[in-house]
Design an enzyme around this catalytic site. Structure first.
Site, mmCIF file in Angstrom:
data_model
loop_
_atom_site.group_PDB
_atom_site.id
_atom_site.type_symbol
_atom_site.label_atom_id
_atom_site.label_comp_id
_atom_site.label_asym_id
_atom_site.label_seq_id
_atom_site.Cartn_x
_atom_site.Cartn_y
_atom_site.Cartn_z
ATOM 1 N N LYS A 1 -8.807 5.041 4.934
ATOM 2 C CA LYS A 1 -7.953 3.861 4.799
ATOM 3 C C LYS A 1 -8.237 2.874 5.933
ATOM 4 O O LYS A 1 -8.883 3.227 6.917
ATOM 5 C CB LYS A 1 -6.484 4.292 4.862
ATOM 6 C CG LYS A 1 -6.007 5.034 3.631
ATOM 7 C CD LYS A 1 -4.512 5.217 3.639
ATOM 8 C CE LYS A 1 -4.030 5.978 2.433
ATOM 9 N NZ LYS A 1 -4.181 5.241 1.151
ATOM 10 N N ARG B 1 -2.916 13.093 -6.504
ATOM 11 C CA ARG B 1 -3.044 13.645 -7.850
ATOM 12 C C ARG B 1 -3.714 15.013 -7.826
ATOM 13 O O ARG B 1 -3.491 15.838 -8.707
ATOM 14 C CB ARG B 1 -3.796 12.642 -8.743
ATOM 15 C CG ARG B 1 -5.187 12.327 -8.295
ATOM 16 C CD ARG B 1 -5.742 11.056 -8.926
ATOM 17 N NE ARG B 1 -5.214 9.842 -8.303
ATOM 18 C CZ ARG B 1 -5.509 8.603 -8.696
ATOM 19 N NH1 ARG B 1 -6.335 8.410 -9.714
ATOM 20 N NH2 ARG B 1 -4.985 7.571 -8.085
HETATM 21 N N1 BES Z 1 -0.637 7.644 -0.609
HETATM 22 C C1 BES Z 1 -1.428 6.693 -1.290
HETATM 23 C C2 BES Z 1 -0.603 5.688 -2.106
HETATM 24 C C3 BES Z 1 0.267 4.768 -1.296
HETATM 25 C C4 BES Z 1 -0.222 3.523 -0.943
HETATM 26 C C5 BES Z 1 1.542 5.112 -0.952
HETATM 27 C C6 BES Z 1 0.556 2.665 -0.204
HETATM 28 C C7 BES Z 1 2.339 4.250 -0.222
HETATM 29 C C8 BES Z 1 1.842 3.033 0.158
HETATM 30 C C9 BES Z 1 -2.380 7.410 -2.243
HETATM 31 O O1 BES Z 1 -2.813 8.640 -1.851
HETATM 32 C C10 BES Z 1 -3.589 6.545 -2.338
HETATM 33 O O2 BES Z 1 -4.271 6.432 -1.371
HETATM 34 N N2 BES Z 1 -3.837 5.981 -3.511
HETATM 35 C C11 BES Z 1 -4.948 5.137 -3.710
HETATM 36 C C12 BES Z 1 -5.598 5.546 -4.998
HETATM 37 C C13 BES Z 1 -6.927 4.920 -5.232
HETATM 38 C C14 BES Z 1 -7.947 5.461 -4.250
HETATM 39 C C15 BES Z 1 -7.359 5.203 -6.629
HETATM 40 C C16 BES Z 1 -4.446 3.703 -3.776
HETATM 41 O O3 BES Z 1 -3.348 3.478 -4.324
HETATM 42 O O4 BES Z 1 -5.102 2.829 -3.244
HETATM 43 MG MG MG Z 2 -4.539 8.564 -0.656
#
Ligand code: BES
Ligand code: MG
Ligand code: ZN
Length: 497
Positions: A272, A346
């Site tokens: 991230k 997931r």
């Molecule tokens: N934990 C995150 C989702 C999230 C994002 C929660 C912002 C709270 C605030 C999740 O694990 C994630 O990283 N999702 C990705 C998925 C993508 C890589 C397909 C996302 O939402 O960017």
């Molecule tokens: Mg994630």
């Protein structure tokens, strides 16, 4: 924290520091025989009408009023009608206690005269408990916060019912505040093992069964996705199982709750950015919600068989971490191509869903901070609800309306499902088409729902946390989903408990 009791005294006899009356147009004071109070009310009402005053009126109460109380606080709000939740009333109650705290008024009496006084009293207490929550655990020198003494004053006829409703409200809101404490905790304090310890303590204090599978057991039992996601961290992953087994369950149903317990989500090798990474200790909000629901269920002694499964992991980067390009085998036998290590929620949920099937749950609800896309779709205040089961959709939406934990249905579009296909594995953890990410995540999960189970998925990435004051919440974790679920269970079983 706030203590409360229910009273039926006349206004003049109320022994408190502040009297609070939250009123609609024709509030209770309009007909009061107390001339001073009535005059305050009329002045306030007129000022609101002339738009000279905000919704609040705060004053010291002159001796001639004949009251034991020193201060009067009037608030004007529109009360919720049927099918419309009481959020403004809760916010007004939260503002009232905040104002009382500012003026060091510790003993606060709310006067509740209404056709459905018990329900309005519950909304007020909810606003007080959730609004007065302050997490100062990490301040070196926190301001002292004396405990509030809350009185809820209703008519004699309403007393009994009000007591019962408030007892329930207090249990649910306390459980929700406990969930908020977990979500706010930093990742080094609330590790997967720390989360397991919290679950064990909770189980002990309220009579739930608790079982924890450590990372070795996870691997040995074939819960590979959770093990893989957690393997790059010095805080090893685990699975937490909580069971609520009432003596006399009224229905055959066995509710299963799955919670995403990512105690930190760095994104893994699909790292991230610095703009988002620092918030990712909160990526276990789904797990906290599930713990809150189990706490409330057991303290309310709900006559429903319930099992919760939390998969907990810390998604970090080191030489042993799982890599993009890995192919994992979920416990139901399906293989998963890991295209992105940041789509990890997931992955670990496949194990929680599968375990709930093994535990015999026939209705499964999962809670997860799963996608930024869901926040993009619905904004920060509303959770996405995915289910093809009409009854579950109806109860969850209605429960959201009634509690203020708003959910909005989003579709599990069947035509999008092939976008998760992969040439080497059964399914990819990333859709070929990037837009609509919340739906792809939900479609992915649908591959791992135990056969025959009725399933609903709640993506609470948005409302589990708030950056700014929102309704009666101060910035930080909200504990979203606890009230929603307890209410949905009540609607589903038709129990009035
Ligand atoms: N934990 C995150 C989702 C999230 C994002 C929660 C912002 C709270 C605030 C999740 O694990 C994630 O990283 N999702 C990705 C998925 C993508 C890589 C397909 C996302 O939402 O960017
Ligand atoms: Mg994630
Ligand atoms: Zn995540």
């Amino acid at each position: 924290m706030a203590n409360y009791k229910v009273g039926t005294q006349e206004i003049e006899k109320i022994n408190a520091d502040a009297l609070v009356v939250i009123c609609e147009e024709d509030g209770v004071l309009a007909q009061s025989s107390n001339k001073v109070l009535r005059r305050h009310w009329e002045n306030f009402h007129q000022a609101v009408k002339d738009r000279k005053s905000s919704r609040e009126w705060f004053c010291t109460l002159e001796k001639s009023a004949g009251c034991t109380t020193s201060h009067l606080l009037l608030e004007s709000v529109a009360f919720g009608g049927p099918g419309n939740h009481d959020e403004p009333l809760k916010s007004a109650a939260a503002r009232a206690v905040a104002m009382c705290r500012q003026h060091s008024l510790r003993r606060v009496a709310f006067i509740v005269h209404h056709k459905v006084a018990p329900l309005k009293a519950a909304a007020i207490l909810e606003g007080v408990i959730l609004g007065d929550f302050e997490d100062n655990r990490y301040k070196s020198n926190p301001l002292s916060r004396p405990e509030l003494d809350i009185q809820i004053v209703v008519s004699k006829e309403d007393k009994k019912e009000t007591r019962a409703v408030l007892e329930r409200t207090k249990i649910i809101c306390d459980a929700q505040n406990n969930a908020r404490l977990l979500v706010n905790a930093p990742h080094h304090e609330l590790t997967p093992r720390g989360l397991a310890r919290e679950a064990q303590l909770l189980a002990k204090s309220c009579g739930l069964q608790c079982e924890v599978l450590d990372h070795k057991k996870l691997k040995a039992s074939g819960y590979e996705p959770t093990w893989q996601v957690g393997r790059g961290s010095e805080y090893p992953p685990c699975m937490i199982i909580l069971r609520h087994r009432p003596k006399k369950p009224l229905r055959k149903m066995h509710i299963g709750l799955a919670g995403k317990g990512m105690t930190f989500d760095s994104g893994g090798l699909s790292l991230k950015t610095k703009e988002t990474i620092f918030k990712m200790n909160r990526d276990m909000a789904g797990a906290a919600t599930v713990l809150g629901v189990m706490e409330a269920a057991s303290r309310l002694d709900l006559p429903i068989q319930m099992t919760a499964v939390i998969t907990a992991a810390h998604n970090a980067v080191d030489g042993a971490a799982y890599y993009p390009g890995a192919i994992l085998k979920a416990k139901n036998g399906k293989t998963i191509f890991v295209e992105n290590t940041d789509a990890e929620g997931r992955l670990i949920l496949t194990d929680a869903l599968h375990r709930l099937g093994e535990e015999g749950s026939d209705i499964i609800w999962d809670y997860a901070t799963l996608t930024g896309a869901c926040m993009a779709a619905l904004g920060p205040g509303i959770a996405g609800l995915f289910t093809d089961d009409e009854e579950l959709r109806t109860v969850l939406v209605q429960a959201g309306n009634q509690t203020g934990d708003d959910v909005w249905p989003l579709p599990l579009v069947p035509e999008y499902k092939p976008w998760l296909n992969h040439t080497l594995a059964d399914v990819s953890n990333l859709s070929r088409i990037p837009i609509g990410g919340a739906i792809h995540a939900a479609n992915f999960l649908s591959h791992f729902v135990p056969k025959g189970a009725r399933w609903a998925h709640v993506d609470l990435a948005g409302p589990s946390n708030t950056e700014r004051p929102w309704r009666y919440y101060s910035p930080g974790a909200t504990g979203f989903g606890v009230r929603l679920t307890v209410e949905a269970l009540r609607l589903l079983t038709g129990e009035n408990k």
